[in-house]
Scaffold this motif. Structure first.
Motif, PDB file in Angstrom:
ATOM      1  N   VAL A 346      63.897   9.866   2.151  1.00  0.00           N
ATOM      2  CA  VAL A 346      64.921   9.041   2.797  1.00  0.00           C
ATOM      3  C   VAL A 346      66.147   8.899   1.924  1.00  0.00           C
ATOM      4  CG1 VAL A 346      65.423   6.683   3.571  1.00  0.00           C
ATOM      5  CG2 VAL A 346      63.326   7.786   4.285  1.00  0.00           C
ATOM      6  N   LEU A 347      65.960   8.739   0.609  1.00  0.00           N
ATOM      7  CA  LEU A 347      67.102   8.622  -0.317  1.00  0.00           C
ATOM      8  C   LEU A 347      67.974   9.862  -0.272  1.00  0.00           C
ATOM      9  CD1 LEU A 347      65.695   6.872  -3.499  1.00  0.00           C
ATOM     10  CD2 LEU A 347      67.706   6.207  -2.227  1.00  0.00           C
ATOM     11  N   GLU A 348      67.346  11.048  -0.326  1.00  0.00           N
ATOM     12  CA  GLU A 348      68.120  12.305  -0.291  1.00  0.00           C
ATOM     13  C   GLU A 348      68.894  12.429   1.034  1.00  0.00           C
ATOM     14  OE1 GLU A 348      65.220  15.288  -0.927  1.00  0.00           O
ATOM     15  OE2 GLU A 348      64.892  14.810  -3.041  1.00  0.00           O
ATOM     16  N   ALA A 349      68.246  12.112   2.146  1.00  0.00           N
ATOM     17  CA  ALA A 349      68.908  12.248   3.455  1.00  0.00           C
ATOM     18  C   ALA A 349      70.070  11.275   3.595  1.00  0.00           C
ATOM     19  CB  ALA A 349      67.892  11.989   4.566  1.00  0.00           C
ATOM     20  N   THR A 350      69.942  10.040   3.079  1.00  0.00           N
ATOM     21  CA  THR A 350      71.038   9.064   3.188  1.00  0.00           C
ATOM     22  C   THR A 350      72.260   9.480   2.381  1.00  0.00           C
ATOM     23  OG1 THR A 350      69.922   7.817   1.439  1.00  0.00           O
ATOM     24  CG2 THR A 350      69.614   7.053   3.686  1.00  0.00           C
ATOM     25  N   GLN A 351      72.029  10.091   1.226  1.00  0.00           N
ATOM     26  CA  GLN A 351      73.170  10.584   0.431  1.00  0.00           C
ATOM     27  C   GLN A 351      73.935  11.667   1.199  1.00  0.00           C
ATOM     28  OE1 GLN A 351      71.486  11.773  -3.298  1.00  0.00           O
ATOM     29  NE2 GLN A 351      71.274   9.667  -4.080  1.00  0.00           N
ATOM     30  N   GLN A 352      73.201  12.620   1.820  1.00  0.00           N
ATOM     31  CA  GLN A 352      73.860  13.678   2.608  1.00  0.00           C
ATOM     32  C   GLN A 352      74.641  13.071   3.783  1.00  0.00           C
ATOM     33  OE1 GLN A 352      70.780  16.351   3.792  1.00  0.00           O
ATOM     34  NE2 GLN A 352      70.486  17.211   1.729  1.00  0.00           N
ATOM     35  N   GLN A 353      74.055  12.088   4.452  1.00  0.00           N
ATOM     36  CA  GLN A 353      74.731  11.481   5.603  1.00  0.00           C
ATOM     37  C   GLN A 353      75.992  10.758   5.195  1.00  0.00           C
ATOM     38  OE1 GLN A 353      72.419   8.608   7.639  1.00  0.00           O
ATOM     39  NE2 GLN A 353      73.650   8.676   9.516  1.00  0.00           N
ATOM     40  N   LYS A 354      75.976  10.118   4.021  1.00  0.00           N
ATOM     41  CA  LYS A 354      77.147   9.398   3.534  1.00  0.00           C
ATOM     42  C   LYS A 354      78.316  10.346   3.344  1.00  0.00           C
ATOM     43  CE  LYS A 354      78.663   6.393  -0.239  1.00  0.00           C
ATOM     44  NZ  LYS A 354      78.319   5.818  -1.536  1.00  0.00           N
ATOM     45  N   GLU A 355      78.048  11.538   2.746  1.00  0.00           N
ATOM     46  CA  GLU A 355      79.120  12.514   2.533  1.00  0.00           C
ATOM     47  C   GLU A 355      79.699  12.993   3.869  1.00  0.00           C
ATOM     48  OE1 GLU A 355      77.251  15.518   0.261  1.00  0.00           O
ATOM     49  OE2 GLU A 355      77.117  14.328  -1.600  1.00  0.00           O
ATOM     50  N   SER A 356      78.821  13.302   4.848  1.00  0.00           N
ATOM     51  CA  SER A 356      79.313  13.802   6.142  1.00  0.00           C
ATOM     52  C   SER A 356      80.121  12.733   6.893  1.00  0.00           C
ATOM     53  CB  SER A 356      78.134  14.235   7.002  1.00  0.00           C
ATOM     54  OG  SER A 356      77.332  13.117   7.303  1.00  0.00           O
ATOM     55  N   VAL A 357      79.697  11.460   6.818  1.00  0.00           N
ATOM     56  CA  VAL A 357      80.412  10.375   7.506  1.00  0.00           C
ATOM     57  C   VAL A 357      81.794  10.164   6.904  1.00  0.00           C
ATOM     58  CG1 VAL A 357      80.391   7.878   7.879  1.00  0.00           C
ATOM     59  CG2 VAL A 357      78.364   9.209   8.388  1.00  0.00           C
ATOM     60  N   GLU A 358      81.924  10.290   5.582  1.00  0.00           N
ATOM     61  CA  GLU A 358      83.239  10.157   4.953  1.00  0.00           C
ATOM     62  C   GLU A 358      84.204  11.230   5.453  1.00  0.00           C
ATOM     63  OE1 GLU A 358      82.410  10.247   0.818  1.00  0.00           O
ATOM     64  OE2 GLU A 358      81.844   8.120   0.673  1.00  0.00           O
ATOM     65  N   GLY A 359      83.735  12.488   5.553  1.00  0.00           N
ATOM     66  CA  GLY A 359      84.599  13.567   6.075  1.00  0.00           C
ATOM     67  C   GLY A 359      84.993  13.313   7.512  1.00  0.00           C
ATOM     68  N   HIS A 360      84.044  12.834   8.326  1.00  0.00           N
ATOM     69  CA  HIS A 360      84.335  12.554   9.739  1.00  0.00           C
ATOM     70  C   HIS A 360      85.382  11.446   9.871  1.00  0.00           C
ATOM     71  CE1 HIS A 360      83.386  12.978  13.906  1.00  0.00           C
ATOM     72  NE2 HIS A 360      83.207  11.656  14.044  1.00  0.00           N
ATOM     73  N   ALA A 361      85.322  10.415   9.028  1.00  0.00           N
ATOM     74  CA  ALA A 361      86.284   9.310   9.076  1.00  0.00           C
ATOM     75  C   ALA A 361      87.691   9.798   8.727  1.00  0.00           C
ATOM     76  CB  ALA A 361      85.855   8.215   8.106  1.00  0.00           C
ATOM     77  N   GLU A 362      87.812  10.709   7.757  1.00  0.00           N
ATOM     78  CA  GLU A 362      89.140  11.241   7.414  1.00  0.00           C
ATOM     79  C   GLU A 362      89.744  11.998   8.594  1.00  0.00           C
ATOM     80  OE1 GLU A 362      88.489  13.567   3.965  1.00  0.00           O
ATOM     81  OE2 GLU A 362      88.256  11.856   2.590  1.00  0.00           O
ATOM     82  N   SER A 363      88.929  12.826   9.283  1.00  0.00           N
ATOM     83  CA  SER A 363      89.453  13.573  10.440  1.00  0.00           C
ATOM     84  C   SER A 363      89.902  12.621  11.552  1.00  0.00           C
ATOM     85  CB  SER A 363      88.377  14.524  10.974  1.00  0.00           C
ATOM     86  OG  SER A 363      87.279  13.780  11.465  1.00  0.00           O
ATOM     87  N   PHE A 511      66.939   6.522  10.950  1.00  0.00           N
ATOM     88  CA  PHE A 511      68.326   6.926  10.718  1.00  0.00           C
ATOM     89  C   PHE A 511      68.670   8.002  11.716  1.00  0.00           C
ATOM     90  CE2 PHE A 511      68.746   4.531   6.919  1.00  0.00           C
ATOM     91  CZ  PHE A 511      67.479   4.495   6.356  1.00  0.00           C
ATOM     92  N   GLN A 512      69.643   7.694  12.595  1.00  0.00           N
ATOM     93  CA  GLN A 512      70.079   8.670  13.584  1.00  0.00           C
ATOM     94  C   GLN A 512      71.323   9.364  13.077  1.00  0.00           C
ATOM     95  OE1 GLN A 512      70.636   6.641  17.213  1.00  0.00           O
ATOM     96  NE2 GLN A 512      68.503   5.941  17.360  1.00  0.00           N
ATOM     97  N   PRO A 513      71.274  10.652  12.820  1.00  0.00           N
ATOM     98  CA  PRO A 513      72.432  11.360  12.228  1.00  0.00           C
ATOM     99  C   PRO A 513      73.523  11.568  13.245  1.00  0.00           C
ATOM    100  CG  PRO A 513      70.675  12.899  12.682  1.00  0.00           C
ATOM    101  CD  PRO A 513      70.129  11.564  12.991  1.00  0.00           C
ATOM    102  N   LYS A 514      74.781  11.673  12.757  1.00  0.00           N
ATOM    103  CA  LYS A 514      75.931  12.054  13.572  1.00  0.00           C
ATOM    104  C   LYS A 514      75.883  13.559  13.823  1.00  0.00           C
ATOM    105  CE  LYS A 514      78.126   8.138  13.796  1.00  0.00           C
ATOM    106  NZ  LYS A 514      78.584   7.544  14.993  1.00  0.00           N
ATOM    107  N   PRO A 515      76.696  14.094  14.775  1.00  0.00           N
ATOM    108  CA  PRO A 515      76.707  15.540  14.999  1.00  0.00           C
ATOM    109  C   PRO A 515      77.207  16.262  13.769  1.00  0.00           C
ATOM    110  CG  PRO A 515      78.315  14.421  16.384  1.00  0.00           C
ATOM    111  CD  PRO A 515      77.511  13.383  15.721  1.00  0.00           C
ATOM    112  N   GLY A 516      76.493  17.310  13.394  1.00  0.00           N
ATOM    113  CA  GLY A 516      76.873  18.103  12.227  1.00  0.00           C
ATOM    114  C   GLY A 516      76.126  17.705  11.002  1.00  0.00           C
TER     115      GLY A 516
END
Length: 588
Positions: A346-363, A511-516
């Motif tokens: 779970v720790l590894e997956a949450t770190q990956q999701q945090k990075e993807s959400v930050e990129g999505h927020a910038e777009s 944890f439900q991931p966003k698309p991508g």
């Protein structure tokens, strides 16, 4: 020229500062074909009064004029079907003009005190609520030339009618003179025949009267003979009927005596049956009392049986609860080993999701900036359109002033008036186009605003998800550190867990991931691990860090076995100690 309609109709005429009056006006509709330079059809509408030869209002509608009329009055038909629909409306008005309260009316309205200028011809439907205007046409009064042409046409038609009537008169006079001579000859012949017939009739009537008197005498003799025969037959029938009547009366008397005897026997039987019925009713009342007593005994026995069944069920329930406790304790020991490996994943997956959400927020922020720029450009275009409309309105006012001045000028300047009316129509068309463009731009602005709102909502949701993920990561880090510190050997009391909130058998973090973003594994946290992973200091009362959406049940989550129900939690009390945590699974 093709004439489509030509009839006298009743029209309500209304002028300025005058009372409304009804007049019989002839409405003519013609279709004119123009071959130069292109084949076109023009619809001509003409109003005339047979009593007033100077009353003439006309209007020619081309296909282009009809399009502007269609837009102004919201018509739903084409130019090809417009003449027939207009004729149908006029026929409806003509059918209802004789009624006291007609539904369809024709109105001719003039802004001037007399019918000296243009007027509007409208078809109105009346109901209990309001007057509905189906169609209104602006008719122009005929010029001197048009009135002269119209009068010439009327004169030529009258002359033609006069000539045809004169020819018909001559023919009828000749026919009548011939018929007179022929009828006179036939009259003389018929009078001769009448005289002959009268003489023959007198001779025949005398012979017939003599024959009739002889026939009457013979028939009287025959009637006397028939009467004598009938009297003899009536006497014979009377004798026969008297004998038959005597026989029937003797038979009826014998039947009456038999019926009286049978009636006596039946009354005796009736009294006997009534006595037996009384005895039976007494017996039935005793049987009913015995039945009620037996029913009461049955009810008491059923109640005793129900109490015994309830005691049996309670004993069985206690046995099942004890078996469930044993199964839960065994399952918790197995689940503890699996929980450590799941928390790492779970720790590894949450770190990956945090990075993807930050990129999505910038777009999303870039998209919002673009939308703001488009909204500003649209507002500038709207300001320009408003300025254009104001200019057009100023031009319209100037043109209207010119038209009022030119109305006072003599008849020689009518051509100039026509040109100005055409310019007015063009400016009106431009105004309508500008208004339509304004409406479309307003719709665009509303759509863009809706898109802005949706993007802002998505941004807020993504930010909330980021915050919750950060809280989850910090909470899991704390729990891992505390778990590592508390790995020292403990007594049997250290395995007790705190009581769970009513209605929740265990926490389940999903944890439900966003698309991508790669899918993460759902972690099921039992009540035992939840209590062991909480911080030691209970005075701070900090929230757990997980929102309610992470406790929802999903199909891909791993369920826990052996969770207790609310009834089991109420039966067993909590145990509290200084060094160990309270448990929801062990009895106090």
């Amino acid at each position: 020229m093709e004439e489509l309609f030509n009839k006298l109709l009743q029209v309500n005429v209304r002028c300025k500062d005058c009372d409304e009056r009804k007049a019989n006006i002839r409405v003519a509709i013609e279709l004119q074909l123009t071959t130069s330079p292109v084949h076109k059809k023009d619809l001509l509408v003409r109003l005339t009064d047979d009593a007033d030869p100077y009353f003439l209002f006309r209007l020619s509608i081309s296909e282009e004029d009809f399009q502007s009329l269609k837009v102004q009055q919201g018509l739903l038909i084409d130019f090809s079907s417009f003449p027939q629909k207009f004729i149908d409306l006029l026929n409806l008005c003509m059918s209802e003009q004789e009624s006291d309260s007609p539904r369809f009316l024709l109105q001719l309205l003039c802004q001037a005190p007399a019918l000296d200028s243009s007027a509007t011809f409208s078809v109105v439907e009346t109901n209990a609520f309001k007057h509905l205007n189906h169609l209104s046409l602006r008719l122009l009064q005929g010029t001197d030339k048009e009135i002269k042409d119209y009068l010439v046409v009327c004169l030529s038609s009258l002359k033609g009618e006069k000539q045809t009537l004169e020819i018909k008169l001559k023919k009828t006079e000749d026919d009548l003179s011939r018929q007179l001579s022929y009828t006179q000859q036939t009259l003389s012949e018929k009078t001769r025949e009448l005289d002959k017939l009268r003489s023959e009739w007198t001779s025949q009537t005398s012979s017939l009267s003599s024959r009739h008197s002889q026939d009457m005498m013979s028939e009287r003799e025959k009637a006397l003979e028939v009467q004598t025969r009938l009297q003899q037959q009536n006497e014979q029938l009377r004798l026969e009927l008297e004998s038959a009547h005597k026989k029937s009366t003797s038979q009826l008397q014998s039947k009456v005596s038999e019926l009286e005897t049978s009636n006596r026997e039946l009354t005796e039987r009736k009294y006997k049956n009534e006595s037996t019925i009384r005895d039976l009713t007494i017996k039935v009342a005793g049987a009913e009392e015995e039945c009620q007593r037996s029913k009461q005994q049955i009810l008491s026995l059923r109640r005793e049986n129900g109490t015994l069944d309830a005691e049996c069920h309670e004993k069985e329930r206690l046995v099942s609860q004890l078996q469930m406790r044993i199964a839960v304790l065994e399952q918790e020991i197995k689940d503890k080993d699996q929980l450590m490996c799941r928390t790492k994943e779970v720790l590894e997956a949450t770190q990956q999701q945090k990075e993807s959400v930050e990129g999505h927020a910038e777009s999303k922020e870039l998209q919002i900036r673009k939308l703001d720029a488009t909204v500003k450009s649209l507002s500038e275009e709207l300001i320009k359109a408003n300025s254009i409309i104001k200019n057009l309105q100023g031009e319209l006012r100037g043109l209207l002033g010119k038209i009022k001045v030119k109305n006072t000028v003599t008849v020689s300047q009518e051509k100039v008036l026509q040109e100005t009316s055409e310019k007015l129509q063009n400016t009106k068309k431009e105004l309508q186009d500008a208004q339509q463009q304004l409406v479309t731009k307003d719709e665009l602005v509303s759509k863009l605003k809706e898109q802005l709102e949706t993007t802002v909502q998505k941004l807020n949701e993504s930010r909330e998800v980021l915050k919750t993920n950060e809280n989850v990561i910090s909470w899991l880090n704390k729990q891992l550190n505390e778990k590592q510190l508390s790995r020292t050997p403990q007594g049997p009391e250290s395995f007790e867990t705190p009581s769970v909130l009513p209605g929740t058998a265990g926490l389940r973090a999903q944890f439900q991931p966003k698309p991508g973003v790669p899918l993460m594994k759902a972690v099921d946290i039992s009540p035992f691990e939840q209590c062991t992973m909480q911080p030691a200091s209970t005075h701070s009362r900090e929230p757990a860090g997980l929102e309610s959406k992470y406790f929802e049940k999903r199909d891909d989550s791993i369920p826990l076995h052996g969770l207790l129900s609310n009834l089991q939690q109420k039966e067993f009390s909590q145990r509290a100690s200084k060094h160990s945590l309270p448990s929801a699974y062990f009895s106090a």
